[in-house]
Design a protein around this motif. Structure first.
Motif, PDB file in Angstrom:
ATOM      1  N   ARG A 168      28.847  33.973  35.008  1.00 13.91           N
ATOM      2  CA  ARG A 168      28.951  32.512  35.074  1.00 13.91           C
ATOM      3  C   ARG A 168      30.409  32.050  35.012  1.00 13.91           C
ATOM      4  N   ARG A 169      31.241  32.742  35.783  1.00  9.29           N
ATOM      5  CA  ARG A 169      32.661  32.413  35.861  1.00  9.29           C
ATOM      6  C   ARG A 169      33.053  32.362  37.342  1.00  9.29           C
ATOM      7  N   PRO A 170      33.276  31.172  37.873  1.00  6.27           N
ATOM      8  CA  PRO A 170      33.552  31.047  39.316  1.00  6.27           C
ATOM      9  C   PRO A 170      34.886  31.643  39.749  1.00  6.27           C
ATOM     10  N   ASP A 171      35.737  32.000  38.783  1.00  8.45           N
ATOM     11  CA  ASP A 171      37.042  32.542  39.150  1.00  8.45           C
ATOM     12  C   ASP A 171      37.119  34.059  38.999  1.00  8.45           C
ATOM     13  N   VAL A 172      36.071  34.681  38.456  1.00 12.36           N
ATOM     14  CA  VAL A 172      36.150  36.106  38.175  1.00 12.36           C
ATOM     15  C   VAL A 172      36.114  36.912  39.479  1.00 12.36           C
ATOM     16  N   LEU A 173      36.869  38.010  39.516  1.00  8.17           N
ATOM     17  CA  LEU A 173      36.906  38.941  40.657  1.00  8.17           C
ATOM     18  C   LEU A 173      37.398  38.278  41.945  1.00  8.17           C
ATOM     19  N   ALA A 174      38.207  37.226  41.806  1.00  9.58           N
ATOM     20  CA  ALA A 174      38.744  36.545  43.000  1.00  9.58           C
ATOM     21  C   ALA A 174      39.641  37.454  43.844  1.00  9.58           C
ATOM     22  N   PRO A 175      40.557  38.248  43.237  1.00 13.42           N
ATOM     23  CA  PRO A 175      41.395  39.106  44.093  1.00 13.42           C
ATOM     24  C   PRO A 175      40.575  40.103  44.903  1.00 13.42           C
ATOM     25  N   GLU A 176      39.521  40.634  44.279  1.00 10.45           N
ATOM     26  CA  GLU A 176      38.686  41.603  44.988  1.00 10.45           C
ATOM     27  C   GLU A 176      37.926  40.946  46.141  1.00 10.45           C
ATOM     28  N   LEU A 177      37.397  39.744  45.898  1.00 12.56           N
ATOM     29  CA  LEU A 177      36.703  39.038  46.971  1.00 12.56           C
ATOM     30  C   LEU A 177      37.672  38.629  48.080  1.00 12.56           C
ATOM     31  N   ALA A 178      38.907  38.298  47.709  1.00 15.53           N
ATOM     32  CA  ALA A 178      39.916  37.963  48.719  1.00 15.53           C
ATOM     33  C   ALA A 178      40.198  39.167  49.617  1.00 15.53           C
ATOM     34  N   GLU A 179      40.320  40.337  49.022  1.00 13.34           N
ATOM     35  CA  GLU A 179      40.598  41.538  49.811  1.00 13.34           C
ATOM     36  C   GLU A 179      39.444  41.842  50.775  1.00 13.34           C
ATOM     37  N   LEU A 195      43.843  31.581  46.291  1.00 16.73           N
ATOM     38  CA  LEU A 195      44.263  30.438  45.492  1.00 16.73           C
ATOM     39  C   LEU A 195      43.621  30.487  44.110  1.00 16.73           C
ATOM     40  N   THR A 196      42.359  30.892  44.064  1.00 20.32           N
ATOM     41  CA  THR A 196      41.682  31.028  42.774  1.00 20.32           C
ATOM     42  C   THR A 196      42.355  32.096  41.922  1.00 20.32           C
ATOM     43  N   ALA A 197      42.702  33.218  42.557  1.00 23.23           N
ATOM     44  CA  ALA A 197      43.345  34.319  41.829  1.00 23.23           C
ATOM     45  C   ALA A 197      44.713  33.905  41.309  1.00 23.23           C
ATOM     46  N   ILE A 198      45.483  33.207  42.149  1.00 25.79           N
ATOM     47  CA  ILE A 198      46.830  32.790  41.738  1.00 25.79           C
ATOM     48  C   ILE A 198      46.753  31.795  40.591  1.00 25.79           C
ATOM     49  N   GLY A 199      45.735  30.932  40.627  1.00 23.98           N
ATOM     50  CA  GLY A 199      45.584  29.970  39.548  1.00 23.98           C
ATOM     51  C   GLY A 199      45.394  30.641  38.200  1.00 23.98           C
ATOM     52  N   GLN A 200      44.769  31.817  38.200  1.00 21.67           N
ATOM     53  CA  GLN A 200      44.564  32.556  36.950  1.00 21.67           C
ATOM     54  C   GLN A 200      45.731  33.483  36.634  1.00 21.67           C
ATOM     55  N   THR A 201      46.266  34.122  37.667  1.00 24.09           N
ATOM     56  CA  THR A 201      47.351  35.099  37.484  1.00 24.09           C
ATOM     57  C   THR A 201      48.393  34.871  38.578  1.00 24.09           C
ATOM     58  N   PRO A 202      49.482  34.138  38.283  1.00 20.32           N
ATOM     59  CA  PRO A 202      50.479  33.832  39.317  1.00 20.32           C
ATOM     60  C   PRO A 202      51.076  35.055  40.002  1.00 20.32           C
ATOM     61  N   ALA A 203      51.020  36.219  39.360  1.00 21.75           N
ATOM     62  CA  ALA A 203      51.602  37.426  39.964  1.00 21.75           C
ATOM     63  C   ALA A 203      50.920  37.815  41.271  1.00 21.75           C
ATOM     64  N   TYR A 204      49.712  37.269  41.525  1.00 17.13           N
ATOM     65  CA  TYR A 204      49.019  37.595  42.779  1.00 17.13           C
ATOM     66  C   TYR A 204      49.632  36.863  43.981  1.00 17.13           C
ATOM     67  N   HIS A 205      50.593  35.996  43.724  1.00 16.51           N
ATOM     68  CA  HIS A 205      51.165  35.191  44.812  1.00 16.51           C
ATOM     69  C   HIS A 205      51.737  36.071  45.929  1.00 16.51           C
TER      70      HIS A 205
END
Length: 589
Positions: A168-179, A195-205
């Motif tokens: 129940r977390r809409p931001d979880v696993l965003a980098p994996e789904l992006a890939e 964008l979701t991943a960067i919002g949680q962890t800016p290093a993904y930019h």
């Protein structure tokens, strides 16, 4: 020799004593061999690349202790190296039975069932893993990663979305789904997830910029519109960096600058990320964007850091052709009493260089006189040399000569020689260029000086004013007039006393200017029997030109003639290479 029964008994007794002693000596070694740590032995075998033996040794450890995690992970590594990962299933199942709450074992099991191509078993293991820690995203990540390894993107997406729904977390696993979306070329989804991943962890930019940077051109406008609908900082920063990546650094800076946060640290971080994206780009637009970004960072940086950044911005403005902005930056640094001394000196040097580039020679000369006391002697001489050459190129040769007169360094001699040549003083130019030697200045300058020496050495006359005027036209950028006058001067000199060499020089000028027909004619005119010192160079230049014009058969004839006619020439190795290229024996360089 015979031994009696008593002697034989004595020998047997001695042998037994010897063997007994040897046994006593060897006993510790045997015991030590039995006590060698099997884990250490397995690891040594693995390290040496003996993966099959290592796997068997790890299995032996697991037979005694199924929950020995180091042995299980070692077995997984060894089998992976052998491409037999599924063979670990009996051991990992036994490990889970022995220690059902050790979550790391479930990751091994997921990977093993995936290697065995048993997705249903993978899901069952994931369910057991989730039951141990319902709030952990690792089971879903491992499940998806295992599916990706099998190139099953649909299963991977199913795994990641299941994790998002269950947690129940809409931001979880965003980098994996992006890939996954990138692999499927679902660019809007990839952008949303990044964008979701960067919002949680800016290093993904940086990863987002790298993966989205290669999208097809037809998709880019839609992605930019999607970004513009977002109002937060990550979207603006990503838009700026993608614009820069897609060839619009100016638009990227404009987009970024409109929405920089008030927080100084955050703003500097966003600007520096953008600067790294455009720093390696060339061209006036990219240089201007670099300069504006550096200036924006400088405005937020106090003291010496700000001064250094303004100096760097000034150089970027100058490289981009905006001399006015460069002067604005430099004047501030040079006049700032808080700037470090060395920095103020560099700013003054760059400012004078900008003035020279603008053709404001009188102003540059006054500034040099004003700042000379704060410059090192070498910096002052370097600027004087630039000043002298700028006067020369503007046609004020006497002023140029007087500016450089007291500089006796090799660099000074090189500039003085070129100025004398523009005056038509062949002897004076030759003496100074020879005095400078082959190593003064940059590699390009040394190469040009070598060409000038080759041009001057055959000429008997002490002075050829028409040659100076021709070269001055060339410096002024009037190539057409310069070529016509160089050819006229060449016609007035004997072929072996500078005429042929001057035609060769003019041919190289024509070739560099893209005037290939004129270059070919001049090279052929330079190839005359009377000038045996010039003819090999003329034929090599002609052969290379013909290669550039895709006339390889003609090039072969010219180069073969050169090699056969001038076998002692120093140009033979270059000619052989060019001949091989003309024949297609080696790639063109």
């Amino acid at each position: 020799m015979t031994v009696g029964s008593g002697g034989a008994a004595m020998l047997r007794s001695r042998a037994a004593a010897f063997l007994g002693a040897a046994g006593v000596l060897l006993l510790p070694l045997a015991v030590a061999a039995q006590q060698i740590d099997p884990m250490r032995r397995a690891f040594d075998l693995e390290r040496r690349g003996s993966y099959a033996d290592a796997a068997e040794t790890y299995r032996a450890v697991l037979r005694r202790n199924p929950a020995e995690s180091a042995a299980l992970f070692g077995l997984e590594r060894a089998l992976l190296a052998l491409n037999r990962s599924a063979e670990i299933l009996p051991q990992v199942n036994a490990a889970i039975v022995a220690s059902p709450k050790t979550v790391a074992f479930y990751g091994v099991a997921v990977r093993a069932w995936a290697a065995a191509n048993q997705p249903d078993s993978v899901r069952r293991v994931v369910e057991r893993w989730v039951a141990l820690d319902p709030g952990d995203e690792s089971p879903y990540r491992e499940w998806g990663t295992a599916a990706i390894a099998r190139r099953d993107r649909a299963e991977a997406r199913r795994a990641y979305l299941a994790g998002r729904e269950r947690l129940r977390r809409p931001d979880v696993l965003a980098p994996e789904l992006a890939e996954v979306a990138v692999e499927e070329q679902d660019w809007p989804t990839a952008l949303h997830e990044w964008l979701t991943a960067i919002g949680q962890t800016p290093a993904y930019h940086s990863t987002a910029v790298m993966t989205l940077g290669g999208v097809p051109e037809s998709v880019r406008p839609d992605l930019l519109r999607q970004l513009q609908r977002e109002s937060d900082g990550p979207a603006r920063s990503l838009e700026a960096n993608l614009r820069a990546r897609w060839g619009d650094p100016a638009g990227g800076f404009e987009s970024l600058s409109r929405t920089l946060p008030a927080d100084t640290t955050q703003a500097i971080d966003m600007l520096r990320i953008f600067l790294e994206q455009i720093r390696g780009q060339s061209g006036a637009k990219a240089k201007r964007a670099q300069a504006l970004t550096l200036e924006a960072i400088a405005d937020r940086s106090p003291g010496a850091d700000g001064a250094r950044l303004r100096l760097e911005a000034a150089q970027a403005f100058a490289d981009g052709g905006d001399q006015r902005a460069a002067r604005r930056m430099l004047s501030g640094v040079a006049a700032d009493s808080s700037s470090p001394a060395g920095l103020a000196s560099r700013a003054a040097m760059t400012l004078i260089g900008v003035m020279l580039s603008e053709g404001k020679l009188d102003e540059a000369e006054r500034k040099l006189a004003e700042m000379r006391g704060s410059l090192t002697s070498e910096d002052a001489r370097a600027l004087s040399r630039r000043m002298a050459w700028s006067w020369a190129r503007s046609g004020k040769l006497a002023r140029a000569d007087s500016t450089i007169a007291r500089d006796t360094s090799v660099e000074g001699l090189a500039v003085a020689g070129r100025i004398r040549l523009l005056q038509g003083d062949v002897r004076g130019a030759l003496a100074r260029l020879q005095g400078a030697g082959p190593f003064a200045g940059t590699r390009e300058e040394a190469t040009e000086r070598t060409a000038l020496l080759a041009l001057l050495q055959p000429i008997d006359a002490d002075s050829v004013p028409a040659l100076g005027r021709s070269l001055l036209q060339l410096e002024a950028g009037d190539t057409v007039a310069a070529l016509a006058s160089l050819e006229k001067v060449a016609s007035e000199l004997p072929p072996d006393r500078g005429g042929a060499e001057l035609r060769l020089y003019a041919g190289n000028v024509a070739r560099a200017a893209g005037k290939q027909t004129e270059a070919e004619r001049l090279f052929r005119a330079a190839d005359v029997a009377e000038a045996r010192a010039t003819a090999p160079a003329a034929e090599l230049a002609l052969g290379r030109l013909l290669l550039d014009l895709d006339r390889a058969r003609e090039a072969v004839g010219v180069l073969e003639h050169l090699i056969l006619t001038f076998p002692d020439s120093a140009l033979i190795p270059q000619a052989r290479r060019a001949l091989d290229e003309a024949r297609g024996a080696v790639p063109r360089t």
